[in-house]
Write an enzyme that holds these catalytic residues in place. Structure first.
Site, PDB file in Angstrom:
ATOM      1  CB  SER A  91      12.997 -48.589  18.998  1.00 26.56           C
ATOM      2  OG  SER A  91      13.831 -49.718  19.154  1.00 26.56           O
ATOM      3  CG  HIS A 134      21.908 -42.695  -7.536  1.00 26.09           C
ATOM      4  ND1 HIS A 134      20.660 -42.363  -8.024  1.00 26.09           N
ATOM      5  CD2 HIS A 134      21.682 -43.500  -6.461  1.00 26.09           C
ATOM      6  CE1 HIS A 134      19.725 -42.937  -7.290  1.00 26.09           C
ATOM      7  NE2 HIS A 134      20.313 -43.638  -6.326  1.00 26.09           N
ATOM      8  CB  SER A 180      19.080 -43.053  -3.390  1.00 27.87           C
ATOM      9  OG  SER A 180      17.962 -43.757  -2.868  1.00 27.87           O
ATOM     10  CB  SER A 219      11.469 -43.140  -2.227  1.00 27.04           C
ATOM     11  OG  SER A 219      12.495 -43.177  -3.195  1.00 27.04           O
TER      12      SER A 219
END
Length: 339
Positions: free
Chosen positions: A166, A201, A203, A211
């Site tokens: 998808s 930072h 992420s 994560s």
């Protein structure tokens, strides 16, 4: 003449590269020539009709006490950013902004997703980066020409050709940062340098086992001369507590990331005519010699858009792949370049 009047200026239409490194470097050299007022008066006589008196004043503040006939090809971007950085309707670019509609990755990393999807990642995908910055203070905060900024960069990898899954955005890395820039004085007027100190930072915004994140403080030294720029950026990773269990929400998601991402980046940029060549190198400075290389070539297309060819080989192209060696080539459109 009222402040809304528009007047011509031939110097501001000089070749874009005649003023570039100062934007990145915030370089100032004492010229001892024209004063700020005389600069404004001179430009009012020969200025471009698209410029207001206020914009001309901002330009002269940047050029004041600089010998702009001998600088590294470097001022235009600084001049243009200074004009618009406090305009709430303008976004100032930070790093490169580009869209690569088609890239080919030699060895996709399916391991993180093997428990989440039966289908495999495709070699073909799109890659894009959006990066901007905003000033947090006026210039000349602690020293002449210094500044404090907030920057944000988002780098996305889109499996747009993978209909079996998808067409998901398989990974997006978010990188907010705060950095302080200080111009450095050099003896020669055809050189420019700047020191940048920052906290960032990074992420991927995922949860649990997908994560990935880390925090760094860095110092970055820029040096420019004529048509080239070199930037060296070492960093220190801020330590995190280890996880007791891989499924824990808190704790270090990637304790060995330094082994693959290394401890520094070295960037070089050279312009020849209207073509810009760039290279980025990372290394862990260990016997296994892990790191990465990214090569780029940008060239004119039409209007402000440029074509962009990018090649990457190594670790850490994205956070989910920090410990996976990948090789990718991509072609697309560059909106803002490094210089």
């Amino acid at each position: 003449m009222n402040s809304g009047a528009r007047v011509p200026d031939r110097e501001l239409t000089l070749k874009g590269w005649h003023r570039l490194a100062v934007l990145l470097l915030g370089w100032q050299v004492q010229a001892g020539a024209a004063t700020l007022d005389s600069c404004i008066q001179e430009r009012l006589q020969t200025a471009d009709p698209t410029l207001t008196v206020g914009e001309i004043k901002a330009d002269c503040e940047v050029l004041h006490d600089q010998d702009y006939r001998r600088e590294p090809l470097a001022i235009e971007r600084l001049v243009m950013e200074r004009r618009t950085e406090w305009n709430p309707f303008v976004i100032t670019p930070h790093k490169q902004n580009y869209i690569l509609p088609f890239t080919y990755m030699h060895h996709p990393n399916n391991d993180p997703y093997e428990d989440l999807a039966e289908e495999s990642l495709k070699h073909q995908e799109a890659k894009m980066q959006v990066s901007f910055k905003v000033p947090l203070t006026e210039h000349n905060l602690l020293a002449d020409g210094d500044s404090l900024h907030f920057g944000f960069t988002a780098l996305s990898f889109w499996q747009v050709y993978n209909r079996e899954l998808s067409a998901p955005f398989r990974e997006t890395n978010y990188q907010p940062e705060v950095f302080y820039s200080l111009p450095l004085s050099l003896q020669r007027t055809d050189h420019a340098a700047m020191l940048r100190l920052g906290f960032e930072h990074q992420s991927n915004g995922q949860t649990q086992v997908l994560s990935r994140s880390w925090n760094r403080i860095y110092a970055q030294l820029f040096y420019a001369r004529n048509n080239y720029l070199i930037a060296f950026r070492p960093w220190y990773r801020i330590p995190e507590n280890p996880k007791d269990d891989p499924d824990d929400a808190s704790g270090d998601d990637n304790p060995d990331i330094d082994d693959y991402m290394g401890y520094f980046e070295l960037t070089g940029v050279v312009q020849h005519a209207d073509v810009e060549f760039s290279a980025l190198l990372r290394n862990n400075l260990r016997g296994d010699n892990k790191g990465a290389i990214e090569l780029g070539v940008s060239f004119p297309l039409f209007n402000r858009l440029r074509g962009y060819l990018q090649y990457f080989n190594g670790y850490g192209e994205s956070l989910i792949d920090y410990d996976h060696r990948s090789q990718r080539v991509g072609l697309g459109i560059l909106i803002t370049d490094l210089m």
